[in-house]
Design an enzyme around this catalytic site. Structure first.
Site: not given
Ligand SMILES: Cc1cc2nc3c(=O)[nH]c(=O)nc-3n(C[C@H](O)[C@H](O)[C@H](O)COP(=O)(O)OP(=O)(O)OC[C@H]3O[C@@H](n4cnc5c(N)ncnc54)[C@H](O)[C@@H]3O)c2cc1C
Length: 385
Positions: A129, A121, A243
């Site tokens: 991110t 989590g 990971e």
């Molecule tokens: C199916 C699935 C399973 C997952 N499993 C887990 C899990 O088990 N545990 C867990 O903790 N998380 C999990 N995740 C979460 C995953 O790690 C996040 O979706 C991922 O880290 C991206 O975060 P976000 O979705 O909030 O995107 P955001 O942080 O909102 O980013 C959206 C987009 O903007 C871009 N972006 C953001 N900031 C910048 C910047 N400064 N410069 C350039 N580009 C930028 C990103 O690259 C991305 O393409 C899972 C996600 C999915 C979809």
């Protein structure tokens, strides 16, 4: 036996196990969005999910490079390791930073399959991110911590007994450094589900058993803290390199599966009275994907071996993840194109693997964030966020 014979033996054993779980098994699970319990049980019973657990705690004591081969073979056989991969990558945080008591309490059960460590989590609705801005808090109260907040995308939470949880223990404005004040907890979910913890499944484009998890005055014993309070972000970063290598190995396996499928089909499918694979317009994309996959594969093993040698190879692990996720996605697209209309038919399994492979340029870390890491930490370019 030499190391390479060991590895070859692991490959054969994993491929043998996966042969019992053909495309129709995964198609059924995908259609129902059902968890592949039988597959995960078989992996557990064969000891593969305990690969990284040291012998002393009942595991096989393998190195990361060997664990990566297990994950790669699962994907190369057309199976879906996402149902169980967290057990391997969460393990490193527990092994490196967990107390002896935590290891003795949990690792033997994880090794023999009586305990499942599948939930991690970290992500939250307002901080994916940007991990340091997470809002879930854990406040010390005597011998306990009281946790409030929410996680999102906590995959496999419904199929896990334990969760590695990242929460804030010192308010951001009171922490000595920006990267301090977060802590890691090993939460025994059996004691808190329905009693402070609520899990809600999220339906996604592929079968991934992912969820939202809510914490409402969830009380956990202080002994759940992993390592020192406030150092959780550093622990997580260290575990994340393992990971990334494991996920990258899965992507290499996926790329191998797509390339094999496309090659077989291009040899047998006849259009204009000759195999489509006789046309260079069909051959070249397959050959290009093969070269891309092999390059990624080299980086995966390079990163894994650096990790096994005691390093913490952030650049190599990130590059492995970047190259492998792009190689698998390119191969997925190429495989659909090579199959023409049949690439869209469920029974070919390509559309399913295509949906599954799409995830890895986004999670667990997106391509942009890897590029930004390389730009800033390897090339010394100015910090952008
Ligand atoms: C199916 C699935 C399973 C997952 N499993 C887990 C899990 O088990 N545990 C867990 O903790 N998380 C999990 N995740 C979460 C995953 O790690 C996040 O979706 C991922 O880290 C991206 O975060 P976000 O979705 O909030 O995107 P955001 O942080 O909102 O980013 C959206 C987009 O903007 C871009 N972006 C953001 N900031 C910048 C910047 N400064 N410069 C350039 N580009 C930028 C990103 O690259 C991305 O393409 C899972 C996600 C999915 C979809």
């Amino acid at each position: 036996m030499t190391e390479s014979e060991d590895i070859a033996e692991i490959r054969r054993a994993v491929a043998g196990l996966c042969a019992d779980f053909p495309g129709e098994y995964w198609r059924d699970k995908d259609r129902e969005r059902a968890y592949p319990t039988e597959f995960v049980t078989a992996l557990t019973q064969a000891g593969f999910l305990a690969a990284l657990i040291p012998h002393d705690y009942g595991g096989s004591g393998l190195k990361l490079d060997a664990a990566a081969v297990i994950m790669e073979e699962i994907q190369a056989a057309g199976c879906n390791g996402a149902s169980a991969h967290a057990q391997m990558y969460i393990m490193n945080t527990l092994l490196k930073f967990g107390s002896e008591e935590q290891k003795r309490t949990y690792l033997p059960g994880i090794a023999d399959g009586s305990l499942r460590l599948q939930a991690f989590g970290v992500s939250e609705p307002t901080s994916g991110t940007d991990t340091l801005s997470l809002r879930t808090v854990a406040v010390r109260d005597g011998d306990h911590y009281v946790v409030n907040g929410q996680k999102i995308w906590t995959s496999r939470a419904e199929h896990s007994d334990l969760m590695l949880l990242l929460a804030r223990t010192t308010p951001a404005d009171q922490a000595a450094k920006r990267t301090e004040g977060l802590s890691i907890f090993l939460v025994d979910m059996r004691q808190v589900v329905g009693n402070g913890m609520t899990i809600k499944p999220i339906r996604t484009m592929m079968n991934h058993s992912t969820t939202e998890v809510f914490f409402d005055d969830m009380r956990i014993p202080a002994s759940a803290l992993v390592g020192e309070e406030g150092k959780g972000f550093r622990y997580i970063l260290s575990g994340m390199n393992a990971e990334r290598v494991l996920i990258a190995a899965e992507c290499v396996g996926d790329a191998k599966w797509f390339i094999q499928k496309a090659t077989d089909y291009a040899k047998e499918r006849k259009v204009f009275n000759r195999p489509i694979g006789q046309n260079q317009g069909v051959q070249f994309p397959i050959a290009r994907c093969y070269a891309q996959m092999r390059a990624a594969e080299l980086m995966v093993h390079h990163a894994a071996q650096a990790y096994d040698a005691g390093g913490n190879p952030g650049a190599e692990a990130n590059m492995a993840k970047l190259l492998a996720s792009e190689a698998s996605w390119a191969a997925a697209d190429m495989c659909v194109q090579t199959h023409g209309g049949f690439g869209f038919a469920e029974e070919y399994d390509i559309e399913r693997k295509f949906r599954e492979a799409r995830l890895y340029t986004v999670a667990p870390i997106s391509t942009n964030l890897i590029l930004s890491y390389l730009a800033e930490h390897v090339l010394g370019l100015p910090r952008s966020y």
